[in-house]
Design a protein around this motif. Sequence first.
Motif, mmCIF file in Angstrom:
data_model
loop_
_atom_site.group_PDB
_atom_site.id
_atom_site.type_symbol
_atom_site.label_atom_id
_atom_site.label_comp_id
_atom_site.label_asym_id
_atom_site.label_seq_id
_atom_site.Cartn_x
_atom_site.Cartn_y
_atom_site.Cartn_z
ATOM 1 N N ALA A 1 0.486 -1.246 -0.185
ATOM 2 C CA ALA A 1 -0.592 -0.492 0.062
ATOM 3 C C ALA A 1 1.001 1.456 -0.641
ATOM 4 O O ALA A 1 0.664 2.131 -0.532
ATOM 5 C CB ALA A 1 -0.647 0.001 1.081
ATOM 6 N N ILE A 2 2.219 1.365 0.776
ATOM 7 C CA ILE A 2 2.982 2.334 0.816
ATOM 8 C C ILE A 2 3.429 2.790 -0.101
ATOM 9 O O ILE A 2 3.396 3.739 -0.965
ATOM 10 C CB ILE A 2 3.641 2.343 2.466
ATOM 11 C CG1 ILE A 2 2.922 2.192 3.477
ATOM 12 C CG2 ILE A 2 4.921 3.100 2.119
ATOM 13 C CD1 ILE A 2 3.706 2.434 4.487
ATOM 14 N N ASN A 3 3.843 1.367 -0.826
ATOM 15 C CA ASN A 3 5.190 1.946 -2.028
ATOM 16 C C ASN A 3 4.372 1.901 -3.170
ATOM 17 O O ASN A 3 4.660 2.577 -4.308
ATOM 18 C CB ASN A 3 5.735 0.437 -2.570
ATOM 19 C CG ASN A 3 6.667 -0.217 -0.604
ATOM 20 O OD1 ASN A 3 7.277 0.893 -0.300
ATOM 21 N ND2 ASN A 3 7.587 -0.921 -1.102
ATOM 22 N N THR A 4 2.671 2.285 -3.420
ATOM 23 C CA THR A 4 2.475 1.676 -4.636
ATOM 24 C C THR A 4 2.114 2.799 -4.378
ATOM 25 O O THR A 4 1.535 3.949 -5.667
ATOM 26 C CB THR A 4 0.598 1.217 -4.475
ATOM 27 O OG1 THR A 4 1.917 -0.399 -4.602
ATOM 28 C CG2 THR A 4 0.829 0.965 -5.928
ATOM 29 N N THR B 1 7.689 13.988 10.024
ATOM 30 C CA THR B 1 7.268 15.682 9.267
ATOM 31 C C THR B 1 6.303 15.247 8.650
ATOM 32 O O THR B 1 5.108 16.139 9.343
ATOM 33 C CB THR B 1 8.310 16.706 8.795
ATOM 34 O OG1 THR B 1 9.758 16.492 9.893
ATOM 35 C CG2 THR B 1 8.075 18.019 8.595
ATOM 36 N N TYR B 2 6.206 14.380 8.234
ATOM 37 C CA TYR B 2 4.758 13.882 7.650
ATOM 38 C C TYR B 2 3.675 13.637 8.080
ATOM 39 O O TYR B 2 2.300 13.301 8.005
ATOM 40 C CB TYR B 2 4.666 13.310 5.940
ATOM 41 C CG TYR B 2 4.630 14.097 5.160
ATOM 42 C CD1 TYR B 2 4.580 14.889 4.644
ATOM 43 C CD2 TYR B 2 6.764 13.240 3.996
ATOM 44 C CE1 TYR B 2 5.513 15.886 3.527
ATOM 45 C CE2 TYR B 2 7.154 13.711 3.224
ATOM 46 C CZ TYR B 2 6.682 15.319 2.652
ATOM 47 O OH TYR B 2 7.299 16.108 1.765
ATOM 48 N N ARG C 1 -0.249 6.790 1.382
ATOM 49 C CA ARG C 1 1.489 6.894 1.525
ATOM 50 C C ARG C 1 2.061 6.574 3.331
ATOM 51 O O ARG C 1 2.881 5.953 2.986
ATOM 52 C CB ARG C 1 1.713 8.301 1.035
ATOM 53 C CG ARG C 1 2.279 8.104 -0.795
ATOM 54 C CD ARG C 1 3.064 9.429 -1.158
ATOM 55 N NE ARG C 1 2.480 9.609 -2.299
ATOM 56 C CZ ARG C 1 3.716 10.261 -2.847
ATOM 57 N NH1 ARG C 1 5.164 11.327 -2.266
ATOM 58 N NH2 ARG C 1 3.747 10.069 -4.456
ATOM 59 N N TYR C 2 1.410 7.214 4.145
ATOM 60 C CA TYR C 2 2.090 7.436 6.077
ATOM 61 C C TYR C 2 0.858 6.795 6.093
ATOM 62 O O TYR C 2 0.252 7.375 7.204
ATOM 63 C CB TYR C 2 2.001 8.524 5.792
ATOM 64 C CG TYR C 2 3.322 9.444 5.189
ATOM 65 C CD1 TYR C 2 5.139 8.588 5.598
ATOM 66 C CD2 TYR C 2 3.263 9.425 3.795
ATOM 67 C CE1 TYR C 2 5.905 9.558 4.715
ATOM 68 C CE2 TYR C 2 4.201 10.457 3.285
ATOM 69 C CZ TYR C 2 6.024 10.355 3.743
ATOM 70 O OH TYR C 2 6.471 10.845 2.860
ATOM 71 N N LEU C 3 0.610 5.230 5.935
ATOM 72 C CA LEU C 3 -0.671 4.312 7.073
ATOM 73 C C LEU C 3 -0.052 4.429 8.708
ATOM 74 O O LEU C 3 1.314 4.682 8.487
ATOM 75 C CB LEU C 3 -0.052 3.286 6.404
ATOM 76 C CG LEU C 3 -0.544 2.954 5.373
ATOM 77 C CD1 LEU C 3 -0.346 1.859 4.908
ATOM 78 C CD2 LEU C 3 -2.356 3.210 4.805
ATOM 79 N N ALA C 4 -1.270 4.324 8.884
ATOM 80 C CA ALA C 4 -0.911 4.688 10.795
ATOM 81 C C ALA C 4 -1.480 3.938 11.498
ATOM 82 O O ALA C 4 -2.502 3.357 12.007
ATOM 83 C CB ALA C 4 -1.127 5.947 11.138
ATOM 84 N N LEU D 1 -1.027 12.962 -8.762
ATOM 85 C CA LEU D 1 -2.215 12.367 -7.571
ATOM 86 C C LEU D 1 -1.732 11.946 -6.376
ATOM 87 O O LEU D 1 -1.078 10.406 -6.814
ATOM 88 C CB LEU D 1 -3.798 12.058 -8.561
ATOM 89 C CG LEU D 1 -4.059 12.569 -9.466
ATOM 90 C CD1 LEU D 1 -4.796 11.739 -10.471
ATOM 91 C CD2 LEU D 1 -4.620 13.919 -9.617
ATOM 92 N N HIS D 2 -1.752 12.563 -5.095
ATOM 93 C CA HIS D 2 -1.201 11.735 -4.068
ATOM 94 C C HIS D 2 -2.375 11.360 -2.934
ATOM 95 O O HIS D 2 -3.260 12.168 -2.527
ATOM 96 C CB HIS D 2 -0.477 12.862 -3.875
ATOM 97 C CG HIS D 2 0.457 13.122 -4.922
ATOM 98 N ND1 HIS D 2 1.523 12.298 -5.445
ATOM 99 C CD2 HIS D 2 1.099 14.138 -5.191
ATOM 100 C CE1 HIS D 2 2.939 13.083 -6.505
ATOM 101 N NE2 HIS D 2 2.318 13.853 -6.288
ATOM 102 N N ASP D 3 -2.534 10.863 -2.486
ATOM 103 C CA ASP D 3 -2.968 10.584 -0.841
ATOM 104 C C ASP D 3 -2.143 9.638 -0.181
ATOM 105 O O ASP D 3 -1.446 8.621 0.001
ATOM 106 C CB ASP D 3 -3.475 9.030 -1.603
ATOM 107 C CG ASP D 3 -4.804 8.905 -0.129
ATOM 108 O OD1 ASP D 3 -4.647 9.201 0.942
ATOM 109 O OD2 ASP D 3 -5.463 8.365 -0.639
ATOM 110 N N PHE D 4 -1.542 10.800 0.938
ATOM 111 C CA PHE D 4 -0.980 10.812 2.126
ATOM 112 C C PHE D 4 -1.026 10.145 3.320
ATOM 113 O O PHE D 4 -0.684 9.532 3.774
ATOM 114 C CB PHE D 4 0.036 12.214 2.518
ATOM 115 C CG PHE D 4 0.820 12.394 1.490
ATOM 116 C CD1 PHE D 4 1.245 12.319 0.099
ATOM 117 C CD2 PHE D 4 2.290 12.760 2.240
ATOM 118 C CE1 PHE D 4 1.736 13.221 -0.318
ATOM 119 C CE2 PHE D 4 3.382 13.221 1.765
ATOM 120 C CZ PHE D 4 3.389 13.442 -0.322
#
Length: 633
Positions: free
Chosen positions: A437-440, A598-599, A453-456, A447-450
């Motif tokens: 999920a993160i790497n993809t 930071t993100y 990218r930065y799952l928690a 188009l981005h979805d942080f």
Amino acid sequence: MFFAAISAAAGAASKDDDFLAAREAFRIGDSRKLALYAKRLDGHVLEPYVLYWRLRQRLEEISPEEIRGFLAANKDTPLSERLRRDWLKQLGKNQQWDLFDAELPTLISQDIEITCYSLQSRIRLDPQALREARPLWFVARDLPESCNPLFGALVAEQRLSTDDLWTRIRLALEAGQVGLARHVAGFLPAAQAPDSRLLSLISSNPAGYLDKQNFELKSRAGRETTMFSVYRLARTSPPQAAAHWSKLESRFSEEERAYVWGLIAYFGAMRHSADTLSWYSRAGNNLSDLQLAWKARAALRARNWPEVLAAIDAMTRESADASWRYWKARALKAAGRDDEAIALLKPLAGEFNFYGQLAVEELGGTVTSPAAAFKASAEDVRAMGELPGIRRALALYRLDLRLDAAREWLWAIRDFDDKQLLTAAGFALRNNIYDRAINTADKTVDLHDFNLRYLAPYRDVLKARSEELGLDEAWVYGLIRQESRFQADVKSHVGASGLMQLMPATAKWVARKLGLKDWRWSEVTEVDTNVSLGTYYLRHVYDTLDSHPVLASAAYNAGPGRARAWRPDTAIEGAAYAETIPFNETRDYVKRVMSNATYYAHVLGQKAHSLKQRLGTIGPRSRGREPALGDTP
């Protein structure tokens, strides 16, 4: 209905067992068993693997038609590329050049072995193609057998000079490849070759050779051997090497003097020697990009901005890297050339990386996460799971065959646009495959979805442990993202395990500190246990290193002793400390962890802190002995 579900589950488990047994049969070369399991797996989602294994066992005798049939039927799997590569190597080895030439254009990515076979084939029809083999000669590692005929031809046709031969010997010796140096020296006339026995002795004890002062400097071999002893010593003690070379250099040519000083300076920069820039000044201008990069780093440590700028300007390829664009901009600002600095910083600020974030802040902005511009529908995510490549990847993940699963996934998404990538990332998240999920999501361009990218994940555990130990939760998340991509049961090639990638000795030490009397290593991949041990150790290194997250991040990756040894003699900014870490892995690790943090502060809804605030200032080494507790883990 209930019994039907149980029967289906049992059938799936049986098929999984058959697949793993087929895989083992291929590994040990048992073609009879492999054929038996192939029948049982007819129509299975992973059947292409069994078919590939059977073809691979018969590669030397198989017909081109049969191979092409598999390639055509399985072009949507990475197995097609693997089989084509295997086949091309076999064809090259057998010098079946017509078939080789016909199949080569369909290969997506070549490796060095196939590149050399390709050149062998081309030289048959165009002898001038041999000149394209010349750059391969200047590689500081042993190359595949397919390259040797090319090198033999280069020597036979006198397209490699004596200097070219010695250049590769130097490259091999610099890399510690004495065996390769010995092999290359075989192309020299016997009387001109260096003593391979002496090279081996020097490799293990350069100081002993230099202390004897019994140098034969009349021949090229003698001079190169002595130079090798100096820069071999520089690996462990640049000052000692510099002292020896200062006494010897007058007996060498200008080129030889500069060459050795360049290597002494390079090793000195990695060891943060105070005299590094002085040594670089004696090396002249004939420096490699790697040597120039470390010259720039040494100048950063010394806050010598003119030297930083000069080193970066002298680079060829490396100067395009984000790090050197940022530091060049800083050097330009220090020189009062603000317009030029801003021209470098503006495009860099659009990149989502450590130096992109620093560029944003250098321009007076604030680092934020871009708003999600696309959200895949539930139907789109479901449909993504129906793609054959994604189904195979999912099946392989279920069997814990992560390497093959990742290959399948990457092959399946290789031509995806941003929307498809985010949809695939959403599917991976739905199936708890956090690393995919993160790497993809990381691959998108516009188009981005942080939040992807930065799952928690595991928020209840991580938040509680971070608060209990007084750790910044965003930093802990940033570190785990870099360590494991939230794969709870992942194990590294060096033996680290779990979310926080704990080594056995570290886990045992922390378990003892926490009073876990019944602690067993088998528990290390349990999320609660791993996070408890990992955060305790992180807090420990944080406390022993001035409560500084940059130092603690470096310590978590490379050990507290190293993080402590890399501290400067006088205070420097955290970004400069991170850039001058000698280990490539740790240098990249620290930057990514701090950038991640930071993100994550935005994703977790924390009060924002700038990256520069997080990096802070790294104070000088303590004059006294800092606590050694925890150095062993």
